[in-house]
Motif scaffolding. Structure first.
Motif, PDB file in Angstrom:
ATOM      1  N   VAL A 132       0.840  -1.210   0.000  1.00 28.38           N
ATOM      2  CA  VAL A 132       0.000   0.000   0.000  1.00 28.38           C
ATOM      3  C   VAL A 132       0.868   1.252   0.000  1.00 28.38           C
ATOM      4  N   SER A 186       0.631   3.789  -3.373  1.00 25.74           N
ATOM      5  CA  SER A 186      -0.408   4.810  -3.261  1.00 25.74           C
ATOM      6  C   SER A 186      -0.111   5.975  -2.334  1.00 25.74           C
ATOM      7  N   LEU A 246      -0.948   4.285  -9.311  1.00 24.34           N
ATOM      8  CA  LEU A 246      -2.319   4.130  -8.831  1.00 24.34           C
ATOM      9  C   LEU A 246      -2.779   5.429  -8.190  1.00 24.34           C
ATOM     10  N   PRO A 247      -4.077   5.610  -8.072  1.00 24.85           N
ATOM     11  CA  PRO A 247      -4.555   6.823  -7.413  1.00 24.85           C
ATOM     12  C   PRO A 247      -4.127   6.854  -5.947  1.00 24.85           C
ATOM     13  N   HIS A 248      -3.924   8.062  -5.460  1.00 22.45           N
ATOM     14  CA  HIS A 248      -3.533   8.220  -4.063  1.00 22.45           C
ATOM     15  C   HIS A 248      -4.722   7.921  -3.159  1.00 22.45           C
ATOM     16  N   LEU A 249      -4.413   7.615  -1.914  1.00 21.76           N
ATOM     17  CA  LEU A 249      -5.452   7.323  -0.932  1.00 21.76           C
ATOM     18  C   LEU A 249      -6.198   8.591  -0.544  1.00 21.76           C
ATOM     19  N   THR A 252       0.236  -4.983  -7.672  1.00 22.24           N
ATOM     20  CA  THR A 252      -0.634  -3.874  -8.048  1.00 22.24           C
ATOM     21  C   THR A 252      -2.066  -4.346  -8.192  1.00 22.24           C
ATOM     22  N   THR A 258      -5.153  -2.925  -5.940  1.00 24.26           N
ATOM     23  CA  THR A 258      -6.351  -2.261  -6.468  1.00 24.26           C
ATOM     24  C   THR A 258      -7.607  -3.062  -6.184  1.00 24.26           C
ATOM     25  N   LEU A 316      -6.358  -1.444  -1.302  1.00 25.16           N
ATOM     26  CA  LEU A 316      -6.747  -0.032  -1.322  1.00 25.16           C
ATOM     27  C   LEU A 316      -8.213   0.178  -0.960  1.00 25.16           C
ATOM     28  N   ASP A 355      -9.234   2.419   2.181  1.00 21.55           N
ATOM     29  CA  ASP A 355     -10.133   3.558   1.959  1.00 21.55           C
ATOM     30  C   ASP A 355     -11.405   3.432   2.798  1.00 21.55           C
TER      31      ASP A 355
END
Length: 176
Positions: free
Chosen positions: A60, A64, A104-107, A154, A158, A162, A166
């Motif tokens: 993680v 991210s 990847l998108p940030h948290l 990854t 995802t 993540l 989240d």
């Protein structure tokens, strides 16, 4: 985000160092060189939880998180890439390849808080824990950071990691 074959090699070697002694033990336990480690648990999955938790946290962090923690993870990954590339070339003569994966998108903010709390717990445990616990957590964190940009890690991040982080972060934000 890139990873080299040598960097992945470092993460895999660290994983084998922890998992192999655990695997070779029969389910009854027995003598182990590493008291209190995954190896001493003798194929009890609970013995691998510190390593696997640190591995997931490392993944993680690697894929991210930005800022100082992301910068430190990048330095660890670049260092392991260089060490692994040099070792692979010296021992086998093989040239390494670089694999590029999209970032990847940030948290979200709450998830970043959760990651920071978990990372703090791991660092404090590494500083104050037993030698075997420090080894399992440290190797897991470094292996997660070095293997994080790989396609398999990854995908795991995802799909499972993540969204879980989240979701936990959303709960933290609802409490504030």
């Amino acid at each position: 985000m890139t990873i080299t074959v040598g960097g992945a090699l470092i993460g895999l070697v660290l994983s084998v160092i922890v998992i192999w002694p655990w695997w070779r033990k029969s389910s009854g336990g027995g003598k182990s060189d590493f008291k209190g480690s995954a190896a001493a648990a003798g194929r009890n999955w609970k013995g691998l939880l510190p390593f696997l938790g640190a591995l997931a946290l490392g993944i993680v962090v690697a894929v991210s998180v930005g800022g100082l923690i992301g910068g430190a993870a990048t330095k660890v990954r670049v260092g392991s890439d260089q060490l692994g590339d040099d070792g692979l070339h010296t021992l086998t003569g093989a040239a390494t390849e670089t694999v590029i994966h999209p970032a990847l998108p940030h948290l979200q903010a709450g998830a970043a808080v959760v990651v920071l709390i978990l990372l703090t717990v791991v660092v404090l445990t590494i500083r104050k824990g037993s030698k075997a616990m420090r080894r399992d957590l440290g190797f897991g964190l470094i292996a997660g950071i070095t293997l994080g940009p790989s396609a398999a890690a990854t995908g795991l991040a995802t799909t499972f990691l993540l969204p879980m982080v989240d979701g936990a972060g959303a709960h933290v934000m609802s409490w504030l």
